[in-house]
Every structure is written in structure tokens, then in C-alpha cells.
Scaffold this motif. Structure first.
Motif, PDB file in Angstrom:
ATOM      1  N   ASP A 267       0.854  -1.037  -0.117  1.00  0.00           N
ATOM      2  CA  ASP A 267       0.115   0.051  -0.108  1.00  0.00           C
ATOM      3  C   ASP A 267       0.857   1.475   0.110  1.00  0.00           C
ATOM      4  N   ASN A 268       0.454   2.261  -0.665  1.00  0.00           N
ATOM      5  CA  ASN A 268       1.101   3.563  -0.836  1.00  0.00           C
ATOM      6  C   ASN A 268       2.665   3.522  -1.157  1.00  0.00           C
ATOM      7  N   PRO A 269       2.864   2.576  -2.124  1.00  0.00           N
ATOM      8  CA  PRO A 269       4.228   2.559  -2.539  1.00  0.00           C
ATOM      9  C   PRO A 269       5.165   3.857  -2.891  1.00  0.00           C
ATOM     10  N   LYS A 270       6.234   3.948  -2.336  1.00  0.00           N
ATOM     11  CA  LYS A 270       7.233   4.845  -3.024  1.00  0.00           C
ATOM     12  C   LYS A 270       7.703   4.417  -4.421  1.00  0.00           C
ATOM     13  N   LEU A 271       7.071   4.915  -5.409  1.00  0.00           N
ATOM     14  CA  LEU A 271       7.714   4.465  -6.747  1.00  0.00           C
ATOM     15  C   LEU A 271       9.256   4.739  -7.056  1.00  0.00           C
ATOM     16  N   TRP A 272       9.736   3.860  -8.094  1.00  0.00           N
ATOM     17  CA  TRP A 272      11.275   4.190  -8.316  1.00  0.00           C
ATOM     18  C   TRP A 272      10.907   4.640  -9.776  1.00  0.00           C
ATOM     19  N   TRP A 273      11.969   5.750  -9.950  1.00  0.00           N
ATOM     20  CA  TRP A 273      11.904   6.519 -11.456  1.00  0.00           C
ATOM     21  C   TRP A 273      13.264   6.560 -11.859  1.00  0.00           C
ATOM     22  N   PRO A 274      13.314   6.557 -13.306  1.00  0.00           N
ATOM     23  CA  PRO A 274      14.598   6.722 -14.124  1.00  0.00           C
ATOM     24  C   PRO A 274      15.140   8.165 -13.587  1.00  0.00           C
ATOM     25  N   ASN A 275      16.460   8.313 -13.902  1.00  0.00           N
ATOM     26  CA  ASN A 275      17.100   9.544 -13.671  1.00  0.00           C
ATOM     27  C   ASN A 275      16.563  10.569 -14.337  1.00  0.00           C
ATOM     28  N   GLY A 276      16.109  11.763 -13.432  1.00  0.00           N
ATOM     29  CA  GLY A 276      15.545  12.824 -14.205  1.00  0.00           C
ATOM     30  C   GLY A 276      14.061  12.845 -14.085  1.00  0.00           C
ATOM     31  N   MET A 277      13.457  11.861 -14.071  1.00  0.00           N
ATOM     32  CA  MET A 277      12.014  11.666 -13.628  1.00  0.00           C
ATOM     33  C   MET A 277      11.533  11.668 -12.296  1.00  0.00           C
ATOM     34  N   GLY A 278      12.301  11.505 -11.583  1.00  0.00           N
ATOM     35  CA  GLY A 278      11.976  11.249 -10.006  1.00  0.00           C
ATOM     36  C   GLY A 278      13.144  10.494  -9.003  1.00  0.00           C
ATOM     37  N   ASN A 279      12.496  10.345  -7.889  1.00  0.00           N
ATOM     38  CA  ASN A 279      13.743   9.735  -7.149  1.00  0.00           C
ATOM     39  C   ASN A 279      13.833   8.186  -7.311  1.00  0.00           C
ATOM     40  N   GLN A 280      14.884   7.532  -7.021  1.00  0.00           N
ATOM     41  CA  GLN A 280      15.206   6.289  -7.065  1.00  0.00           C
ATOM     42  C   GLN A 280      14.974   5.416  -5.890  1.00  0.00           C
ATOM     43  N   ASN A 281      13.690   5.580  -5.328  1.00  0.00           N
ATOM     44  CA  ASN A 281      13.105   5.064  -4.327  1.00  0.00           C
ATOM     45  C   ASN A 281      13.343   3.510  -3.963  1.00  0.00           C
ATOM     46  N   LEU A 282      13.792   3.002  -2.854  1.00  0.00           N
ATOM     47  CA  LEU A 282      14.101   1.575  -3.005  1.00  0.00           C
ATOM     48  C   LEU A 282      13.523   0.959  -1.736  1.00  0.00           C
ATOM     49  N   SER A 283      12.753   0.107  -1.621  1.00  0.00           N
ATOM     50  CA  SER A 283      12.099  -0.511  -0.705  1.00  0.00           C
ATOM     51  C   SER A 283      12.813  -1.585  -0.114  1.00  0.00           C
ATOM     52  N   ARG A 284      13.135  -1.700   1.223  1.00  0.00           N
ATOM     53  CA  ARG A 284      13.863  -2.619   1.756  1.00  0.00           C
ATOM     54  C   ARG A 284      13.021  -4.085   2.192  1.00  0.00           C
ATOM     55  N   PHE A 285      12.948  -5.025   1.553  1.00  0.00           N
ATOM     56  CA  PHE A 285      12.221  -6.466   1.881  1.00  0.00           C
ATOM     57  C   PHE A 285      13.040  -7.534   2.122  1.00  0.00           C
ATOM     58  N   LYS A 286      12.723  -7.922   3.724  1.00  0.00           N
ATOM     59  CA  LYS A 286      13.515  -8.995   4.155  1.00  0.00           C
ATOM     60  C   LYS A 286      12.594 -10.275   3.670  1.00  0.00           C
ATOM     61  N   ILE A 287      13.145 -11.232   3.089  1.00  0.00           N
ATOM     62  CA  ILE A 287      12.454 -12.294   3.057  1.00  0.00           C
ATOM     63  C   ILE A 287      12.926 -13.608   3.771  1.00  0.00           C
ATOM     64  N   MET A 288      12.303 -14.548   4.150  1.00  0.00           N
ATOM     65  CA  MET A 288      12.734 -15.570   4.844  1.00  0.00           C
ATOM     66  C   MET A 288      11.855 -16.795   4.325  1.00  0.00           C
ATOM     67  N   ILE A 289      12.405 -17.902   4.029  1.00  0.00           N
ATOM     68  CA  ILE A 289      11.979 -18.792   3.284  1.00  0.00           C
ATOM     69  C   ILE A 289      12.177 -20.403   4.142  1.00  0.00           C
TER      70      ILE A 289
END
Length: 778
Positions: A267-289
Motif C-alpha cells: 500500500d502507498n508505495p514510493k515508486l522508483w523513477w529513472p534518472n531525471g524523472m523522479g527519485n530512485q526510491n528503494l524498498s527494503r524487503f526481508k524475505i525468509m523461506i
């Protein structure tokens, strides 16, 4: 600080676990010519036979002078490598396997005299069970590399006709190793990636990737994909967002096959954008299997949430070609990338990373990994994600027809599956392309005429082409990386076909290969220009390193570092056309760099100022793999040629340009910002002494990727024929100057142009190289 600490802890834990389960076998290697009594010489792994021979003083530096012409014997013989290793007691009574991340290319591998592998693909990783062969002490690992030239001849002899194109087509090896019009011919061999012995895990998770299925500012649907190696009945998969301490997934599933896919929403993600179009937002997902309640995988992944779509659809003009990111059209600005060093094993991660950093610094938003080199390493793709550089990635096929038998296609299928699974995790990956210029070569380069003596050959070859590039590769992408688009061949039509300007992507080489005037770029504007270029000299320093002291580029050494058959003649012809008259090597370098910069400026302006008709410009090429006169904008030592400064300026978000129409100078502007821009544009007519002759100003509103005519400047005949005046265009918004460019009315003498070239004159930006076999400057 918390973010760095968590990531570092995860890396250290992962490295420690890896070390307990593996033995890296990169040390204590020796080599010699196969089936000889030569003394064993020390070898470096990863490495290659050319670099090992050079390190042992057996050959001169092949990058200097004409030494590249003296080492052709190396690829005509076989070579063998040998290492002896022990294993710890903890490996006893365990199931073991040897893993070869990259062998170049045709090799027989022996462990304790037992043949365990026959490798035949530089781009594939191989794992071999060796539990019953390995012993505690004194294990001998021996690898015999067969000459790729001999292999090519053998495979070619099995066919009734020679494949049109290049000899590299018969072997799954980097095509440029066989020589290109910007690189030498070193058909090398060796262990180019690590080798390690490992305890084979009972259950393992590999090739995990988080990809975006759909996204908007309110919600995103994500897909976690991975390979399950081993047997497990029930998997428990947990995904936690570390930034918001939120559980996105906690699900039990039945293990069914080796490819596992699970969806979750953000929900309400911070989107990643290419250089010049917006910020390169990165979400940190920890996955456990967990496999049957046992934790088998735990790692933090930095993920950019975004969608990328290739829009190539019929329209009133022909067929469009552009990328749409998060639902918004993107004008692609970038270049084609080749390996940063001829010997790819010697390219450190930091050298690849600098290519992405250079792109971002120069206002790029895209790089194309060309199909005659190697697949990009993860470090490069990760840096592109951080810097907002989308990657167009070719599969490794270029400029040749390829075998169509089942054995070859099975080899390619495994290669494609491995590389797609490895690279799909990267946010920066935007597009898969089947090949470089194979479709064009078949239809436009006379290849079919080479087969007139073989009635069935054209149908068989074209049928094999269709199987490989229209069936096999797209099916692999659809199965393992379904969110990425696939494009079968670049370009869609060759530059001699009128459709190349109206349909899909285009490689326009009329200005260089066709020797058309540079101004032709103003008329030849396609829907997406994925290749074009003009050669320019590297820095004077690089030229002097491989020159014998002569003043002009006609010495033997300089000819050895120009791999285009008529490269120097073409440059000199254009220098004469444009009024340059260099008197020595320094002036020739400066003049050729200015000529190259003017050519790229004409092309980029014309393409950007034609949007949305044209929606991309990727020039050939960003970099060099050795010291050479080529189309690159940055030379082998990392020096910026003049053109790189021009490109950086013309790839700014908002630019303006001018062109003559009768007695009027028409001024246009464009913005690729995702939001409308209100700007002020000033044009000054000045002479070379700084005197202002006339000034015009306009206010303009610019919508994203819609070029507009700003105004017209009347010119009388006297002004149009003076060779001491020029036009200076500047763009202002947000209370500061954002862009400036200079235009010449006539062809002017060399020294006058250099005087006016105020934006880049004497700038010497440099990317410090970290490459093997550097030129010795002492």
C-alpha cells in the motif's frame, strides 16, 4: 546508520555461511601449452591465457604499438591449466559438487584424472557432482582449453555451407574477441570466473527476484520468484518491509516444481523513477523461506517498485517505439555499452560501476548492453538501479547468422534461462533484445547472395533464425521474466530502408558508413535511434602512448589502433569538408574530437526536438575496451572526449536548438520532465570578440516530451555569410540558467571554432580506470 548496519550484518552472515560450505579454488594455478613439455608457469584465476602470458613476460603488452598483431599464434593452439587442492575434514561424508561460474570456452575438465565436464559456453555456469572422486589431500584439477579457432573450423566443416556473418557464430563466446571495427582480435581462453567446491545443500533457494506486476501511488502488486533446489513438501514464505516494520506475506504453499511464484501487495508505495524523472526510491524487503519448518533462506533485498512497458504499436506514421515507466512515456537518453576492458575477467566491479555512475553524471536514463560482448554483472545492474539508469539488454548475438541444429539451440536455451533468472531481480532491467543487427544483415548485407549455390540454405537458415529469436528466446523471457518486454532484433529495419525512419528502432549509419554530411542527421530522424555515431580520437596522451613519434595518424602504430578499414580516411574527409586544417597530431586530435562532438550534437538535437515522434537516442558508443580511435565518447583511460561534455549538456531535462529555414533561424525547445515547465529562452547573436549584435527573448510553457517552436530570428544575407559570428541560446527557469548552447552560421576555421567552444574547452574530466593490462605510462 540503522540501514547500513542491518545490510552489513546480513552480508557478513551470508558470507560466513558461504565460507563454511565452500572452498574457493582460485589460488595455486599453473598453465602451459597443452601436450607439451614446457615448464608450468603461474596463472591467475580468474584470468585468460593472454594476460597470463603477458604477466610471465612471454608476450609484449598487446595494447601497445602493433603488438596486437604479433600474438595471433596464441589462439591457434590448446592450453591447459592445473591446480592442486585439499579439503577440510568437515567436507567428509558430504555430497559435494564443483561449480564453474565461467569457462572460456571449449574445455575438458579432469578431477583426479577423471573427466567430469565438457564445457562449451562462455556464458553458462556449470555444477558437477564429485562426491566419489574428490579426496582429502592432493586433489588435481586440470582444465584443457581447446582453440576456439580449431573448434570453429571443425563445426563449420560439418555444415554444407559457411554461415553468413562472423566465425564467432559457431561458438558461444563473446563475439568481439574475434575482432571488431573498434577492437583487436584476441580469441582468448581461460578461467574467466571463479571456481569453487561446495557442500551441496539438501534444499536451496536461488535466483530470487522481486518484480512489480502493476503499480500506482496507492497500491502495487509484487511478485516474489525463486528457484527451489532439492526436495521439500511445504514452504513457508515471509516478507517484511523493514522501513515500515510491516508484514506483507506469511504464506504456506506446497512445493510444486523448481520455480516458485508468490504475490503480495504494497500500500502507498514510493515508486522508483529513472534518472531525471523522479527519485530512485528503494524498498527494503526481508524475505525468509522455510522448507519443512527449517530456515533455508533469509536476506534483505532492496527493490524499486515500478512498471516498465515497451510501447511499439502501429500508428498513423508507422510503428511507435518508446518506454513507458509507471504509466508515463520516457524519452530515452543514453548510449551503447561495450565491456570496459577487452579481457573481461580483469574488469573489477568498481570499473563496471563507474560506467553507471558516468551515465548518471551525464544525464543519461538508459544504457544498452550490446549483444557482441558479455552479459552485464550484478554489480553494474545494482548501480544502475541506484542511479536511475534503465538497461536495454541484448542477448549475446550480433552481426551473423547462427546454427539452427537442436544441440546449439539447447545450449542457448540453458544460457538464456541462467542469464534471465540471474538478471531479472534488477529494477534497472527494462528490456530484453534478441540480437544486434542480424535481421538487418540477412535482408540488407548480401548474406542471402552468398548461399545461391545451396538451394535449401536460405529457408533453413531463416527458419533457424525464427526458431531462435522469435520462439526460443521470447519463450524463456515469457516463462522466467514475464514483466519484461522482448524485442527480437535491433534495428527493426536497416538504415537503407525508408521504414527505418517510421517503424520501431533504427541504426542510422548514413553519416559515417555512407559518408553523408553531418547535417543529414537533421532529416534522418527515426522513432527511436538505438545506434548512430562518428569517430573521434582519444586524448593526445593515449595517442602518444601507441605512436612512434610521427605527427599525423599515418604511422604503423596508429594504424594498428584504428580497426575500421577506412576510419582515418573518413575522419580526414570530413575534416576537410568542415574546414579543419590540422598541422600536427595535437591539432588533429582536437579537430577530430570537435568534429565528433558536432556530429553528435546535430543528431541529439534533431532527435530530441522531434519528440514525441522520436522517443529515444542511444549513440554508439560510450566507452572503449582498449586504446583506440573509435566512436566512443570516453576513451580507454577514462578521459572525456569533447563529445561527452556536449552529450551531458544536450541530455539535460530542458534544451533548445535552432535550425535555418530560408532566411529565418527557427528556435525550438523541449522538456522531458514529467511535469510542465515554464521557461524563458534567450538568443544572442554575437561575434567571436564577444560583441552583441542582436538579442531575442521568449517565454514558453513546455509539456513533457512535446517539442515546440519558440520563435524565429530573421537573418539578412550579410549575417548568414559571416564566419565570425554565432548564436548563443540559453534557457532559464527556477531563477537560474539551466542550459546553454552555441550554433555556428557557417563552417569556420579550426582555431576560431576552438575559441568559441567555451563550454568544454580545456575541461579534462576523467574516470580513473581500474582495468587489467593498463598501458605502462612510466
Amino acid at each position: 546508520m540503522k540501514r547500513i548496519t542491518l545490510s552489513l550484518i546480513a552480508i557478513l552472515i551470508s558470507a560466513a555461511a558461504f565460507a563454511q560450505q565452500t572452498i574457493l579454488l582460485n589460488d595455486s594455478w599453473v598453465f602451459r601449452q597443452f601436450d607439451s613439455q614446457d615448464t608450468w608457469l603461474p596463472a591467475k584465476v580468474p584470468g585468460s591465457v593472454h594476460t597470463d602470458l603477458f604477466a610471465n613476460g612471454k608476450i609484449p603488452n598487446p595494447f601497445l604499438g602493433c603488438n596486437n598483431m604479433q600474438v595471433s599464434w596464441i589462439d591457434s593452439v590448446d592450453w591447459e591449466y592445473r591446480s592442486v587442492f585439499d579439503i577440510p575434514d568437515s567436507f567428509n561424508n558430504r555430497e559435494l559438487e564443483l561449480v564453474f561460474d565461467g569457462l572460456d570456452t571449449h574445455a575438458d575438465v579432469f578431477l583426479n584424472t577423471v573427466k567430469i565436464l565438457r564445457a562449451n559456453n562462455m556464458f553458462r555456469r556449470c555444477a558437477v557432482s564429485c562426491t566419489n572422486i574428490v579426496r582429502n589431500r592432493g586433489n588435481e584439477l586440470r582444465i584443457v582449453f581447446h582453440s576456439s579457432i580449431k573448434v570453429v573450423d571443425s563445426l563449420a566443416a560439418m555444415m554444407p555451407f559457411r554461415l553468413p556473418g562472423g566465425e564467432w557464430a559457431y561458438v558461444r563466446k563473446a563475439a568481439y574477441h574475434f575482432g571488431w571495427d573498434w577492437g583487436p582480435r584476441f580469441v582468448t581462453c581461460g578461467i574467466w570466473k571463479p571456481i569453487y567446491l561446495r557442500i551441496k545443500p539438501k534444499v536451496a533457494v536461488e535466483n530470487i527476484a522481486f518484480v512489480t506486476l502493476n503499480a500506482n501511488p496507492q497500491q502495487a502488486t509484487m511478485l516474489a520468484s525463486f528457484n527451489l533446489v532439492g526436495n521439500a513438501d511445504v514452504l513457508t514464505i515471509k516478507v517484511v518491509d523493514l522501513d515500515y516494520n510491516k508484514d506483507y506475506l506469511n504464506k504456506k504453499i506446497r512445493a510444486n516444481g523448481d520455480e516458485v511464484d508468490v504475490k503480495f501487495t504494497v500500500d502507498n508505495p514510493k515508486l522508483w523513477w529513472p534518472n531525471g524523472m523522479g527519485n530512485q526510491n528503494l524498498s527494503r524487503f526481508k524475505i525468509m523461506i522455510y522448507a519443512d519448518s527449517e530456515l533455508v533462506y533469509s536476506k534483505i533485498h532492496e527493490v524499486g517498485i515500478r512498471t516498465v512497458r515497451l510501447v511499439s504499436e502501429p500508428d498513423s506514421i508507422g510503428q511507435s517505439f518508446y518506454l513507458e515507466v509507471n504509466g508515463r512515456p520516457m524519452f530515452a537518453k543514453g548510449a551503447n555499452l561495450i565491456p570496459p576492458n577487452f579481457f573481461v575477467h580483469s574488469i573489477s566491479d568498481s570499473a563496471w560501476i563507474r560506467m553507471a555512475d558516468l551515465a548518471a553524471q551525464s544525464n543519461f536514463n538508459m544504457l544498452r548492453v550490446w549483444g557482441g560482448g558479455v552479459y552485464a554483472p550484478d554489480a553494474f545492474m545494482e548501480e544502475c538501479t541506484r542511479k536511475g539508469i534503465l538497461v536495454w539488454h541484448d542477448f549475446m548475438f550480433a552481426c551473423s547468422m547462427y546454427p539452427y541444429d537442436s544441440v546449439f539451440q539447447a545450449n542457448v536455451r540453458e544460457e538464456a534461462i541462467q542469464q534471465v533468472k540471474r538478471l531479472r531481480k534488477h529494477t534497472s532491467l527494462a528490456l530484453w533484445c534478441g540480437n544486434n543487427e542480424v535481421d538487418e544483415g540477412w535482408h540488407n548485407w548480401g548474406w542471402q547472395n552468398q548461399l545461391t549455390s545451396f538451394v535449401e540454405a536460405p529457408n533453413e537458415l531463416w527458419g533457424g533464425y525464427q526458431q531462435l529469436f522469435h520462439e526460443l528466446l521470447p519463450s524463456v523471457v515469457a516463462r522466467y521474466d514475464s514483466t519484461r518486454c522482448y524485442w527480437p532484433s535491433s534495428p527493426m529495419f536497416g538504415w537503407g530502408n525508408p521504414k527505418s525512419m517510421t517503424h520501431g528502432d533504427s541504426h542510422y549509419w548514413g553519416v559515417w558508413w555512407g559518408r553523408e554530411p553531418i547535417e543529414r542527421y537533421l532529416q534522418k530522424v527515426p522513432r527511436f535511434m538505438s545506434e548512430y555515431g562518428f569517430q573521434g580520437a582519444p586524448s593526445v596522451h593515449v595517442m602518444q602512448l601507441f605512436n612512434d613519434g610521427k605527427n599525423m595518424p599515418d604511422s604503423a602504430q596508429l594504424l594498428c589502433h584504428q580497426k575500421h578499414p577506412v576510419g582515418y580516411q573518413t575522419i580526414n574527409e570530413f575534416l576537410q569538408r568542415e574546414g579543419f586544417k590540422p598541422n600536427n597530431l595535437y591539432e588533429w586530435v582536437e579537430s577530430s574530437q570537435m568534429l565528433q562532438a558536432q556530429g553528435y550534437a546535430h543528431a541529439i538535437e534533431a532527435q530530441r526536438l522531434s519528440s514525441p515522434y522520436c522517443m529515444g537516442t542511444l549513440y554508439w558508443q560510450l566507452n572503449d575496451c582498449w586504446p583506440v580511435v573509435s566512436w566512443s565518447s570516453v576513451d580507454y583511460e577514462g578521459n572525456w572526449k569533447r563529445v561527452q561534455h556536449y552529450v551531458k549538456n544536450l541530455y539535460k531535462p530542458v534544451i533548445a536548438g535552432a535550425y535555418l529555414s530560408d532566411s529565418m533561424l527557427v528556435v525550438k525547445a523541449v522538456s522531458d520532465s514529467i511535469n510542465p515547465v515554464s521557461a524563458s529562452i534567450s538568443t544572442l547573436i554575437k561575434d567571436v570578440n564577444g560583441n552583441q549584435i542582436a538579442q531575442y527573448k521568449w517565454a514558453v510553457g513546455l509539456k513533457p516530451n512535446v517539442a515546440v517552436e519558440v520563435g524565429k530570428v530573421p537573418l539578412n544575407r550579410k549575417l548568414m555569410t559571416r564566419n565570425d559570428i554565432y548564436l548563443d541560446i540559453s534557457i532559464y527557469f527556477d531563477n537560474k540558467k539551466h542550459f546553454e548552447s552555441v550554433y555556428y552560421f557557417t563552417r569556420m576555421p579550426h582555431k576560431t571554432i576552438l575559441q568559441m567552444d567555451k563550454m568544454v574547452q580545456r575541461l579534462r574530466e576523467k574516470v580513473k580506470p581500474e582495468q587489467g593490462m593498463q598501458i605502462d605510462t612510466k
